[in-house]
Structure formats: C-alpha cells, structure tokens
Design a protein around this motif. Structure first.
Motif, PDB file in Angstrom:
ATOM      1  N   ILE A 246       0.824  -1.204   0.000  1.00  0.00           N
ATOM      2  CA  ILE A 246       0.000   0.000   0.000  1.00  0.00           C
ATOM      3  C   ILE A 246       0.858   1.253   0.000  1.00  0.00           C
ATOM      4  N   SER A 247       0.389   2.278  -0.713  1.00  0.00           N
ATOM      5  CA  SER A 247       0.852   3.647  -0.544  1.00  0.00           C
ATOM      6  C   SER A 247      -0.322   4.445   0.020  1.00  0.00           C
ATOM      7  N   PHE A 248      -0.033   5.442   0.848  1.00  0.00           N
ATOM      8  CA  PHE A 248      -1.140   6.212   1.413  1.00  0.00           C
ATOM      9  C   PHE A 248      -0.688   7.598   1.824  1.00  0.00           C
ATOM     10  N   ILE A 249      -1.675   8.465   1.956  1.00  0.00           N
ATOM     11  CA  ILE A 249      -1.481   9.810   2.486  1.00  0.00           C
ATOM     12  C   ILE A 249      -2.525  10.035   3.567  1.00  0.00           C
ATOM     13  N   ALA A 250      -2.083  10.435   4.751  1.00  0.00           N
ATOM     14  CA  ALA A 250      -2.992  10.812   5.832  1.00  0.00           C
ATOM     15  C   ALA A 250      -2.862  12.312   6.043  1.00  0.00           C
ATOM     16  N   ALA A 251      -3.948  13.033   5.907  1.00  0.00           N
ATOM     17  CA  ALA A 251      -3.921  14.495   6.030  1.00  0.00           C
ATOM     18  C   ALA A 251      -4.943  14.945   7.063  1.00  0.00           C
ATOM     19  N   SER A 252      -4.609  16.024   7.773  1.00  0.00           N
ATOM     20  CA  SER A 252      -5.500  16.511   8.820  1.00  0.00           C
ATOM     21  C   SER A 252      -6.683  17.286   8.256  1.00  0.00           C
ATOM     22  N   ASN A 253      -6.519  17.855   7.057  1.00  0.00           N
ATOM     23  CA  ASN A 253      -7.629  18.575   6.427  1.00  0.00           C
ATOM     24  C   ASN A 253      -7.349  18.741   4.937  1.00  0.00           C
ATOM     25  N   GLN A 254      -8.349  19.179   4.189  1.00  0.00           N
ATOM     26  CA  GLN A 254      -8.223  19.292   2.742  1.00  0.00           C
ATOM     27  C   GLN A 254      -7.201  20.343   2.342  1.00  0.00           C
ATOM     28  N   LYS A 255      -7.102  21.412   3.111  1.00  0.00           N
ATOM     29  CA  LYS A 255      -6.187  22.497   2.764  1.00  0.00           C
ATOM     30  C   LYS A 255      -4.739  22.032   2.762  1.00  0.00           C
ATOM     31  N   ILE A 256      -4.330  21.348   3.827  1.00  0.00           N
ATOM     32  CA  ILE A 256      -2.942  20.902   3.873  1.00  0.00           C
ATOM     33  C   ILE A 256      -2.707  19.784   2.865  1.00  0.00           C
ATOM     34  N   LEU A 257      -3.729  18.967   2.616  1.00  0.00           N
ATOM     35  CA  LEU A 257      -3.603  17.932   1.589  1.00  0.00           C
ATOM     36  C   LEU A 257      -3.328  18.568   0.234  1.00  0.00           C
ATOM     37  N   ASP A 258      -4.139  19.547  -0.140  1.00  0.00           N
ATOM     38  CA  ASP A 258      -3.964  20.216  -1.433  1.00  0.00           C
ATOM     39  C   ASP A 258      -2.614  20.911  -1.517  1.00  0.00           C
ATOM     40  N   ASP A 259      -2.207  21.549  -0.427  1.00  0.00           N
ATOM     41  CA  ASP A 259      -0.949  22.289  -0.405  1.00  0.00           C
ATOM     42  C   ASP A 259       0.240  21.375  -0.624  1.00  0.00           C
ATOM     43  N   VAL A 260       0.297  20.291   0.127  1.00  0.00           N
ATOM     44  CA  VAL A 260       1.466  19.406   0.065  1.00  0.00           C
ATOM     45  C   VAL A 260       1.451  18.552  -1.197  1.00  0.00           C
TER      46      VAL A 260
END
Length: 269
Positions: A246-260
C-alpha cells in the motif's frame, strides 16, 4: 467482552512481556523471514506468541493475520480477522530506540475498510491509542483529534526508507520547501501521533507498506477526523492479502492535503 477490550488486553500483555527487552541481546536473534517478508527477531516472536496465547485462552473465534506467523485459523466459525503487527519498528526495538509499538486491529471481512477496532500501544511507555468505528479515537482515556488549526510549524511525516530515485525526485520539492520533515521508523506509531495532532500530514508512497502496518492506524486516524487516501487520491482501501502493498497519504484537512500534494512532481501519481 467487546472486541476493543480484547485488543486492549492483548496489547497490555505485549507491553508487559517486552518492555524490558528493547536494546538487550535478548531482543535480537534471527528466526528467518516471517510471513510479511522481514526477518523475525526474538522480540517479534515473544510479542506474537503473547497475542496468540491470549486469544486461545479466551477462545476468541477469529483468523489471525500476523506479520511473523502468517495466517492462523483459531476457529472454523470465525467472527473476523485479527490483523497483527505485534512489534512495529523492530529495528528500533532491537537497538533500544524508544519508538516502537504493537498494532492490533479487527476486521469483519477481508478488506481494510471493514476494520471496526484498532489499538496501537507505544511499547516504550505503555501509552495506548485506540478507536472503534463511530465511537471516536482515544489516547488512554482522553479523546484525540487531528490538528485542525493553522500550524505554527507545519510538520510533515514522510517514510522514504528504501525509496527509489524516482520517488525521491518526486518528493524533493517538499523537502526543499519545508524544514520540518519527520520519520521515526514505525508507521503505526506515526499514524497514532498524527491522529493525536502532532503531525499535519503523513506520506508513504513507496508501495511497500503491508496491511498489518497500518490496520489499527486506519481506524484510529479516521475516528480522529483524518483524511486517508491512496496514491491516486482515492479513499484508501485494500484486501488483507500478504501480497498487498500500500501507498497512502494521511492528512489533517483538505487544505494541507492540497498544499502538500500540489508540490509532489506529477511524474506519475
């Protein structure tokens, strides 16, 4: 006894049995490669045996999917799957680095998305992270949530162990623009820290992670309010096969997800 209580008790027993082993000669040894593909160490074997012995003691009807022991059918009338990485961060444990944990989860079906309960215990101090579906996530007795404010310092977790040159090239802009990059050597415990709000995003795009590594973290992160996606930015899910990576991304919110994520080179996402 509820499933979450069974996982908690098994996890407590692991802690009691291995807390004095880390960094000693007795933690090491080479017991060949386990079902997950890594070399099994003595501390791994002791921790797994602790869980299996307990589940047999209480006659819990389940199929165990262990990092070392593989698939163990404890009943023909199984209620579901115990997904076990009894020691995540074995290299840290053997060397005595105080960042390793146990990870236990329960799934009703053969899918990551069917996980209902998870427990991650920090084996350096006994802190227990746990969650049950639709009941919230907790650290010991206190409820936890992902960080939902604008961070003073943006802390990004990235697992790059064994990453290819291509992947490092894709991730380079993140390293270039952010000084606060972290990886401590135990994905499950890092997911727990993320759920607690100590990391803002955690990224692992190596296609190397096994289900056992993230099963408990999966439900804890979701119950803490985190976003969990795969490498294609779809909702994270997978079967429980030992061949699955598996590959995955865990983000605290949509804003930081979009930014990174916008900084990851679009070679092939």
């Amino acid at each position: 006894m509820e499933v979450i209580e069974i996982l908690q008790e098994a996890s407590r027993r692991i802690y009691e049995n291995v807390k004095d082993l880390a960094g000693t000669d007795n933690a090491a040894g080479d017991f060949g490669r386990g079902a997950g593909g890594d070399i099994s160490r003595n501390i791994d074997i002791i921790a797994e045996k602790t869980v299996l012995d307990y589940l047999k003691e209480i006659n819990f009807d389940c199929i165990v999917l262990g990092e070392e022991c593989g698939r163990v059918e404890l009943s023909k009338q199984s209620k579901g799957f115990i997904i076990m990485d009894a020691i995540d961060g074995s290299a840290n444990a053997v060397r005595g680095v105080p960042f390793f944990c146990s990870s236990l989860a329960f799934a009703k079906e053969d899918r990551l998305s069917s996980i209902t309960d998870g427990v991650i215990t920090d084996l350096s101090n006994g802190d227990m992270y746990w969650a049950s579906k639709d009941r919230g996530a907790f650290l010991n007795k206190s409820r936890i949530k992902v960080h939902d404010k604008e961070p003073i310092y943006k802390i990004i977790g990235i697992n790059t162990s064994g990453a290819t040159h291509e992947l490092m090239n894709r991730l380079h802009p993140i390293f270039e623009q952010h000084n606060h990059i972290r990886h401590f050597g135990a994905n499950a415990l890092e997911m727990a820290l993320f759920a607690r709000g100590l990391l803002d995003i955690f990224i692992d795009l190596r296609d190397k992670i096994r289900v056992q590594d993230i099963a408990a973290g999966y439900v804890i992160v979701k119950e803490a309010g985190g976003i969990l996606l795969d490498a294609n930015l779809n909702l994270l899910d997978a079967d429980l096969s030992y061949k699955t990576r598996i590959s995955f991304i865990a983000a605290s919110n949509q804003k930081i997800l979009d930014d990174v994520v916008s900084q990851i080179k679009k070679i092939k996402l």
